[in-house]
Design an enzyme around this catalytic site. Structure first.
Site, PDB file in Angstrom:
ATOM      1  N   ARG A 111       8.391   1.369   2.600  1.00  0.00           N
ATOM      2  CA  ARG A 111       7.990   2.275   1.531  1.00  0.00           C
ATOM      3  C   ARG A 111       7.463   3.617   2.031  1.00  0.00           C
ATOM      4  O   ARG A 111       7.892   4.665   1.586  1.00  0.00           O
ATOM      5  CB  ARG A 111       6.915   1.613   0.641  1.00  0.00           C
ATOM      6  CG  ARG A 111       7.370   0.348  -0.020  1.00  0.00           C
ATOM      7  CD  ARG A 111       6.416  -0.109  -1.088  1.00  0.00           C
ATOM      8  NE  ARG A 111       6.445   0.731  -2.271  1.00  0.00           N
ATOM      9  CZ  ARG A 111       5.778   0.476  -3.395  1.00  0.00           C
ATOM     10  NH1 ARG A 111       5.021  -0.596  -3.484  1.00  0.00           N
ATOM     11  NH2 ARG A 111       5.861   1.292  -4.425  1.00  0.00           N
TER      12      ARG A 111
ATOM     13  N   TYR B 132      14.648  13.047 -20.720  1.00  0.00           N
ATOM     14  CA  TYR B 132      14.979  14.425 -21.084  1.00  0.00           C
ATOM     15  C   TYR B 132      15.654  15.194 -19.953  1.00  0.00           C
ATOM     16  O   TYR B 132      16.369  16.155 -20.206  1.00  0.00           O
ATOM     17  CB  TYR B 132      13.724  15.173 -21.502  1.00  0.00           C
ATOM     18  CG  TYR B 132      13.021  14.572 -22.701  1.00  0.00           C
ATOM     19  CD1 TYR B 132      13.655  14.463 -23.929  1.00  0.00           C
ATOM     20  CD2 TYR B 132      11.716  14.115 -22.600  1.00  0.00           C
ATOM     21  CE1 TYR B 132      13.020  13.909 -25.024  1.00  0.00           C
ATOM     22  CE2 TYR B 132      11.057  13.566 -23.693  1.00  0.00           C
ATOM     23  CZ  TYR B 132      11.716  13.458 -24.898  1.00  0.00           C
ATOM     24  OH  TYR B 132      11.089  12.916 -25.981  1.00  0.00           O
TER      25      TYR B 132
ATOM     26  N   HIS C 235      16.017  -1.030  -5.624  1.00  0.00           N
ATOM     27  CA  HIS C 235      14.588  -0.779  -5.411  1.00  0.00           C
ATOM     28  C   HIS C 235      13.752  -1.668  -6.329  1.00  0.00           C
ATOM     29  O   HIS C 235      13.597  -1.358  -7.521  1.00  0.00           O
ATOM     30  CB  HIS C 235      14.289   0.703  -5.679  1.00  0.00           C
ATOM     31  CG  HIS C 235      13.025   1.179  -5.046  1.00  0.00           C
ATOM     32  ND1 HIS C 235      12.839   1.238  -3.686  1.00  0.00           N
ATOM     33  CD2 HIS C 235      11.856   1.623  -5.587  1.00  0.00           C
ATOM     34  CE1 HIS C 235      11.645   1.708  -3.405  1.00  0.00           C
ATOM     35  NE2 HIS C 235      11.025   1.942  -4.551  1.00  0.00           N
TER      36      HIS C 235
END
Length: 939
Positions: A136, A226, A182
């Site tokens: 990570r 968006y 993931h």
């Protein structure tokens, strides 16, 4: 406090304090008899034990080193017992609660065993730490990617979101990454995607974002439903171009249903290019971004060194990559921090905002303002403005009248208006000291080496070596894949050529075969020596159409065979010749630099320890410096003005504003490495390098002198002298408007700084206007505004100290003052006299005879009839091959050759040298000599 005491203490805290009360005992007994709180008692006891056990494990979490105390604890295993309550309702014992805790922690399949709690915590924590470090937080040194970034780019490539394709919703990309690669939260994936698209976070964005992706004010991005995204051309061509050519290893995903690349086949060192930050367990990384062109140059030089068996030294490597290049620009102060980071893997880089002074209009008044156009990397602009406003309100920062943000899509513009009496340099220094306008980037080079499994601190050289080794192996893997494809295709082409050669036989076999399998077997039959095709060749022949059995198609196949043979030889050479691979790497790096490199955004400025070498960063070019009577100064390249004919209007070299502030007082040419000696009318001298003068355009007003030098508002710069070298045999001659003159050794000004020194004592009303270099072999020529001139030997002046007043140079009539002063040398041919109304002439220096110092002098020029207000503006020593720059008080400039101005006697009136708009108050202000080309090249 041991574990038993902790449990007892926790139990007392949890249970009621009225346990000894008979009424409380009856109430608890009644509840237990009614069976209401039996489960609650079990849970309370279990929580108490868990709290105590966790508190006892804190030392285990802090350190994994074995200790005697832990060894003793580990030997005492906790037996698994069942928690029970007797019929009388008595409280379970502490050992029973501990047993219940162990039973709670163990799974049903492990209840017949025991666990050592310290070992379990240690092992679990180590697994967690390794997961964070490797999976990570830390980037891979080979492709510079963290797993989440790598998975995002690979998923976008799989979705076909190339740079030439359409945008796709970020929510679609995040869902693809979460579902296939993931196994973490969507916010982590979206935040990583947003950072890859922010131009103020990375030097070369890898994702082309469409929509609101945040701002430098730390505004959050819009929701993923968006925004839209696609890959940039750099990401597509340098990270994913060879992904399907077996260049890197693929590993199964978290559930084994998909495969993902262990590393991307990067063609550029992304780790250094875009930098990265991450906090793991016990380690962290913080790599600054760098310039792509500089990194490519460094890679090319290192590969060339490998070809020749010579390793590039650190000094040359630092010269190619002098420091980080931040996407927000700004400046880096000094190279020591970058060198420490590049050699040790740890170092602090001081960053400073880019600021300049500008005159702005506010409430119908004009004020000086500090304009901030570039911020240090990762500085929040909105928070910075709030910090400055807070300091002003708390009276910790003086001199600021107003503060506003005028930033737009074209760039950053923070306006800090100053008060009338504020000194810009002082305010700027306080801003740098008390705000984030000057901050430090704490670099820490740490990444995963050893095929992405070993966290390691690295240097700049090690990072580039790791990338080059990885790229070398990637090219080899690509060659193996391509060679296999070429050989397979060549094998097929060989079969097709055989089929074309024996077309009739092939047609006969296919026609007589009962089915396709039989036809394939017949074509592969060893008893048919003219054919005897392989399985792949037979399949290719069976797929041929009759139209492909033409002679033209045979020629195409033979040409293809030739091309495949050449490709096969090239690939074989790359697989066996290391030098060939490195040569291809060099070509690749040079091509990438040409296509994707951008100019450096961050300037590197010298710090105090590097002040002596500051001039090494500046190119010694020819410049023109203009000083206005309103107290503004600017520097322009000399090439801005080309030669013009005599009598022309010329180019404007100053602002077209007709105010008094723009009236030009001094105009001269020099080299950028020259020391500019500036004297004021009050007798104070300041020194600075020419390149330290702010550069401006022809029509720009310039920078206020107080922003460059600490000149008082009531003082005026009256003389400016460029000095290339402080010689012991030279002197400085100073002359005042009332005719006083003195000579001081030039060496006395060698340590002159921008702080200033007193160089002359003046009478009331007198002004120090001229400053020139001379030797004892030279002569001094002074001219008055009424047309008189005197010449005497410089040796007649006795050297005096800096603070002396001097002696009388010439006797002046009432109302007359000194117009100009020159130093005459042996090779000087002419004196150019120019009046305020634009008339001028050349006069031979021999016509000015030597006289005693202090006399009234001789006639230098007669004025035109009817021009009663005309006065001498300049008397300047020139040679016939010189060129001059004439400038008026309103800023109109003309560049002329001296030989175009006629040579006349002392009593002549001269010719029109430059048209001057006398009716509107314009006059000739000054004349400057353009340096000769051969003198410039000699410097």
């Amino acid at each position: 406090m041991d574990m038993l005491q902790l449990i007892r203490h926790s139990k007392r805290e949890t249970m009621s304090c009225s346990a000894s009360s008979n009424q409380g005992d009856r109430r608890r007994r009644r509840r237990r008899q009614n069976g209401i709180n039996k489960t609650t008692s079990h849970v309370e006891c279990l929580l108490v034990v868990l709290v105590a056990l966790l508190l006892s494990c804190i030392p285990c979490i802090r350190s994994f080193a074995p200790s005697p105390r832990r060894s003793a604890m580990s030997k005492r295993s906790i037996p698994i017992l069942s928690l029970s309550t007797d019929e009388a309702g008595s409280t379970p014992t502490e050992s029973e609660m501990a047993s219940a805790a162990n039973e709670f922690l163990l799974s049903s399949s492990q209840r017949q065993h025991t666990i050592d709690l310290p070992d379990e915590v240690s092992n679990s924590f180590m697994q967690y730490a390794l997961s964070i470090i490797l999976g990570r937080a830390l980037p891979d040194a080979r492709d510079g990617m963290k797993p989440v970034h790598r998975r995002i780019l690979y998923a976008m490539n799989g979705l076909g979101l190339g740079p030439s394709g359409a945008y796709r919703k970020c929510a679609r990309v995040v869902g693809e990454v979460l579902g296939k690669y993931h196994p973490h939260g969507d916010s982590a994936v979206y935040d990583a995607l947003v950072r890859l698209a922010q131009p103020f976070s990375t030097n070369q964005p890898l994702i082309d974002g469409h929509g609101n992706f945040g701002s430098i004010d730390a505004d959050p991005p819009a929701a993923m439903r968006y925004t839209e995204c696609r890959l940039t051309r750099l990401a597509s061509e340098t990270l994913l171009d060879d992904i399907n050519m077996d260049t890197v290893q693929f590993l199964p995903n978290f559930d084994g249903s998909e495969y993902e690349p262990a590393v991307l086949p990067a063609k550029v060192p992304i780790l250094l290019l875009n930098g990265g930050a991450g906090i793991a367990v016990g380690m962290a990384t913080n790599v600054p971004p760098h310039n792509l062109g500089e990194l490519m140059d460094a890679c090319v030089q290192m590969v060339k060194g490998r070809n020749h068996g010579v390793e590039i030294d650190d000094a040359k490597l630092w010269k190619i990559v002098p420091g980080p290049d931040f996407p927000t620009g700004a400046c880096i102060i000094g190279k020591s921090g970058a060198k420490s980071l590049y050699t040790t893997g740890n170092g602090g880089i001081v960053m400073r905002a880019v600021m300049h002074l500008e005159e702005v209009s506010s409430s119908k008044k004009k004020r000086n303002a500090i304009i901030v156009t570039e911020l240090p990397y990762q500085v929040n602009k909105a928070a910075l403005l709030e910090r400055i406003a807070s300091l002003v309100n708390e009276k910790k920062l003086d001199g600021i009248a107003d503060l506003r943000d005028e930033s737009d899509r074209d760039g950053i513009r923070m306006v800090i208006e100053l008060k009338r009496d504020a000194v810009a340099a002082v305010v700027q220094n306080n801003l740098l000291k008390k705000t984030a306008l000057e901050s430090t980037f704490s670099g820490n080079f740490l990444a995963l080496f050893g095929s992405g499994t070993v966290p390691q601190r690295f240097t700049l050289r090690e990072a580039l070596d790791c990338f080059l080794d990885f790229r070398f192996q990637t090219i080899r893997n690509k060659c193996i894949f391509q060679l296999d494809k070429v050989e397979n295709r060549a094998h097929i082409v060989d079969g097709l050529l055989v089929a074309l050669e024996f077309t009739d036989r092939v047609i006969e076999i296919v026609r007589n075969a009962p089915d396709q399998a039989s036809a394939r077997a017949a074509l592969m039959d060893p008893d048919t020596p003219e054919l005897c095709l392989s399985s792949a060749q037979a399949d290719a022949v069976l797929k041929l159409q009759l139209g492909q059995l033409t002679r033209l198609n045979g020629d195409k196949l033979r040409d293809e065979k030739k091309t495949l043979t050449e490709s096969q030889a090239t690939l074989q050479n790359l697989l066996t010749n290391d030098t060939a691979v490195r040569d291809s790497m060099i070509e690749e790096f040079e091509s990438l630099k040409k296509r994707f490199a951008t100019p450096r955004k961050t300037k590197i400025l010298p710090d105090e320890d590097e002040a002596l070498s500051e001039i090494d960063y500046i190119q010694n070019e020819r410049s023109v410096i203009v000083v206005t009577r309103g107290g503004y100064i600017k520097r322009m390249p000399l090439k801005t003005f080309e030669t013009q004919n005599r009598g022309t209007r010329g180019k404007r070299g100053a602002s077209n504003n007709m105010s008094d502030d723009n009236e030009v007082a001094h105009f001269f040419s020099c080299n950028d490495h020259d020391t500019i000696l500036m004297t004021t009318q009050s007798g104070i001298a300041y020194g600075l390098r020419a390149y330290q003068v702010p550069e401006g355009s022809r029509t720009a007003k310039g920078a206020p002198i107080p922003s460059v030098l600490p000149v008082k508002s009531e003082d005026v710069i009256t003389s400016v002298l460029p000095v290339s070298e402080f010689s012991k045999n030279e002197f400085i001659v100073l002359a005042t408007e009332f005719g006083w003159i003195k000579k001081t050794p030039l060496a006395a000004f060698e340590n002159l700084t921008s702080r200033g020194l007193i160089i002359a004592s003046l009478a009331d009303g007198d002004r120090l206007n001229w400053c020139e270099k001379c030797t004892d072999a030279d002569d001094i020529l002074l001219g008055s505004t009424r047309g008189q001139a005197t010449r005497f030997s410089a040796s007649e002046l006795r050297p005096t100290g800096r603070t002396s007043r001097g002696v009388k140079s010439m006797t002046l009539k009432k109302g007359d003052t000194i117009a100009d002063m020159n130093v005459l040398r042996k090779d000087d041919e002419y004196v150019l006299a120019v009046t305020t109304e634009g008339y001028g002439k050349r006069v031979k220096t021999d016509e000015f005879r030597k006289t005693a110092r202090g006399g009234s002098g001789v006639i230098a020029i007669k004025f035109k009839a009817g021009r009663v207000d005309d006065r001498i503006s300049t008397m300047r020593v020139v040679n016939e091959e010189d060129e001059i720059l004439l400038i008026t008080s309103q800023g109109v400039i003309v560049r002329q050759k001296v030989k175009d101005i006629p040579c006349q006697g002392r009593s002549a009136t001269g010719v029109l040298v430059q048209k001057v708009d006398v009716k509107n108050g314009d006059t000739i202000s000054t004349v400057s000599i353009v340096p000769r080309e051969e003198e410039e090249n000699g410097n």
